[in-house]
Design a protein around this motif. Structure first.
Motif, mmCIF file in Angstrom:
data_model
loop_
_atom_site.group_PDB
_atom_site.id
_atom_site.type_symbol
_atom_site.label_atom_id
_atom_site.label_comp_id
_atom_site.label_asym_id
_atom_site.label_seq_id
_atom_site.Cartn_x
_atom_site.Cartn_y
_atom_site.Cartn_z
ATOM 1 N N LEU A 121 7.880 -2.282 2.644
ATOM 2 C CA LEU A 121 6.689 -3.022 3.085
ATOM 3 C C LEU A 121 5.672 -2.093 3.742
ATOM 4 O O LEU A 121 4.973 -2.486 4.689
ATOM 5 C CB LEU A 121 7.064 -4.177 4.015
ATOM 6 C CG LEU A 121 7.762 -5.361 3.343
ATOM 7 C CD1 LEU A 121 7.983 -6.510 4.332
ATOM 8 C CD2 LEU A 121 6.984 -5.891 2.134
ATOM 9 N N SER A 122 5.601 -0.861 3.281
ATOM 10 C CA SER A 122 4.532 0.034 3.724
ATOM 11 C C SER A 122 3.202 -0.565 3.276
ATOM 12 O O SER A 122 3.177 -1.431 2.382
ATOM 13 C CB SER A 122 4.711 1.413 3.095
ATOM 14 O OG SER A 122 4.545 1.316 1.689
ATOM 15 N N GLN A 123 2.103 -0.096 3.859
ATOM 16 C CA GLN A 123 0.803 -0.641 3.430
ATOM 17 C C GLN A 123 0.533 -0.347 1.955
ATOM 18 O O GLN A 123 0.048 -1.231 1.239
ATOM 19 C CB GLN A 123 -0.299 -0.143 4.363
ATOM 20 C CG GLN A 123 -0.137 -0.764 5.759
ATOM 21 C CD GLN A 123 -1.354 -0.610 6.642
ATOM 22 O OE1 GLN A 123 -2.196 0.240 6.400
ATOM 23 N NE2 GLN A 123 -1.430 -1.409 7.683
ATOM 24 N N PRO A 124 0.867 0.864 1.438
ATOM 25 C CA PRO A 124 0.682 1.060 -0.003
ATOM 26 C C PRO A 124 1.550 0.105 -0.836
ATOM 27 O O PRO A 124 1.128 -0.358 -1.896
ATOM 28 C CB PRO A 124 1.107 2.519 -0.223
ATOM 29 C CG PRO A 124 0.856 3.180 1.086
ATOM 30 C CD PRO A 124 1.176 2.130 2.125
ATOM 31 N N ALA A 125 2.767 -0.198 -0.362
ATOM 32 C CA ALA A 125 3.629 -1.113 -1.120
ATOM 33 C C ALA A 125 3.036 -2.520 -1.113
ATOM 34 O O ALA A 125 3.064 -3.220 -2.132
ATOM 35 C CB ALA A 125 5.040 -1.122 -0.537
ATOM 36 N N LEU A 126 2.480 -2.933 0.037
ATOM 37 C CA LEU A 126 1.913 -4.285 0.128
ATOM 38 C C LEU A 126 0.589 -4.405 -0.613
ATOM 39 O O LEU A 126 0.218 -5.489 -1.082
ATOM 40 C CB LEU A 126 1.707 -4.656 1.599
ATOM 41 C CG LEU A 126 2.955 -5.144 2.337
ATOM 42 C CD1 LEU A 126 2.774 -5.024 3.845
ATOM 43 C CD2 LEU A 126 3.293 -6.586 1.952
ATOM 44 N N GLY A 127 -0.126 -3.293 -0.691
ATOM 45 C CA GLY A 127 -1.399 -3.296 -1.424
ATOM 46 C C GLY A 127 -2.349 -4.340 -0.881
ATOM 47 O O GLY A 127 -2.577 -4.423 0.334
#
Ligand SMILES: C[S@@+](CC[C@H](N)C(=O)[O-])C[C@H]1O[C@@H](n2cnc3c(N)ncnc32)[C@H](O)[C@@H]1O
Length: 269
Positions: free
Chosen positions: A226-232
């Motif tokens: 749930l990193s910011q890149p993963a959450l987009g």
């Protein structure tokens, strides 16, 4: 024994500042205990594999003359390098690269791997660590629980949010499907024993901790799923949803738990 499931190499991109701020550091009691049991002399070298932003290096570093800190995520290494500079820590060689590629035989008194052994090619690392270590040197696997590990009502909210938003962001493939089965079939200690290590023991330490919504959100952004890149594009919606659901079960916004930290220690005979 197989090499095990492969993780993607860029999973921690975009996490460094959250990792550094919101991961709770290994407790002093654990680090002191490790120093004693691993017979750290003060004159040896430390190899910190999968170092992230330096949780192990900054915790143990003052007990070594030299440290090699290795991580495959360049952003984490750069973050840690800058942090070391600003804290006047100058005995660390920060290396952006794969742990499996380290080449330095008979050099280290301690090899430490914090919250990451399952992400590495464990057999390769265990066999290499036998060579990297001086005779009688130690390998330590450090671990800490995540805030969704537990049965408290807010921990269940965290677990459920993790599950729902990982699916929604289509980030489930960030954890190999066969990981749990693989780890159950080949526990870490079996891998170490097969490589020739003697297991000294496993040691656990609990510390009381109080989370806030902000800290729990920051912790989520420090993860590979749930990193910011993963959450987009889901970042804002995720943040509002988590806040609402956490405050629904604990309106005062204080989330208490005893965080469990542990380490397994193995010795090169
Ligand atoms: C959960 S973090 C652990 C950070 C820190 N060691 C700690 O104790 O909190 C996992 C780290 O492993 C790194 N990593 C995963 N596979 C790696 C590999 N094969 N070689 C080097 N680093 C790796 C990731 O980039 C990430 O920074």
């Amino acid at each position: 024994m197989s090499l095990g499931p492969e993780f993607r190499s860029d999973l921690y991109r975009g996490t460094a500042r959250f990792y550094d701020e919101f991961r709770v550091g290994y407790p002093r009691r654990l680090l002191d205990d490790l120093r004693v049991r691993a017979r750290i002399t003060g004159a040896g070298r430390l190899l910190d594999l999968a170092c992230g932003t330096g949780q192990v290096t900054f915790g143990l570093g003052s007990s070594f003359t030299e440290i090699w800190a290795v991580d495959q995520e360049p952003e984490a290494v750069e973050f840690a390098r800058a942090k070391a500079l600003s804290h006047g820590v100058d005995n660390v060689r920060w290396i952006a690269g794969r742990a499996e590629d380290v080449d330095a035989d008979g050099y280290f008194e301690l090899v430490a791997i914090g919250n990451a052994f399952h992400r590495l090619q464990r057999r390769v690392i265990a066999e290499s660590a036998m060579r990297w270590l001086v005779a009688g040197g130690h390998l330590a696997l450090l671990w800490s629980n995540s805030p969704w590990d537990g049965s408290l009502i807010w921990q269940r909210v965290m677990a459920d949010s993790l599950d729902r938003w990982t699916r929604k962001a289509v980030a489930t493939e960030r954890v190999p499907a066969n990981l749990d089965q693989h780890l159950a079939e080949e526990p870490h200690t079996n891998v170490l024993v097969s490589a020739g290590f003697t297991i000294v023991g496993a040691f656990e330490f609990e510390i009381p901790y109080e989370w806030s919504v902000e800290k729990l959100t920051g912790f989520m952004y420090s993860t590979s799923v749930l990193s910011q890149p993963a959450l987009g594009q889901n970042v804002q919606a995720f943040e509002s949803d988590l806040r609402e659901r956490l405050l629904a079960v604990q309106p005062e916004g204080v989330f208490r738990e005893d965080i469990s930290f542990s380490y397994t220690l193995a010795r090169r005979p």
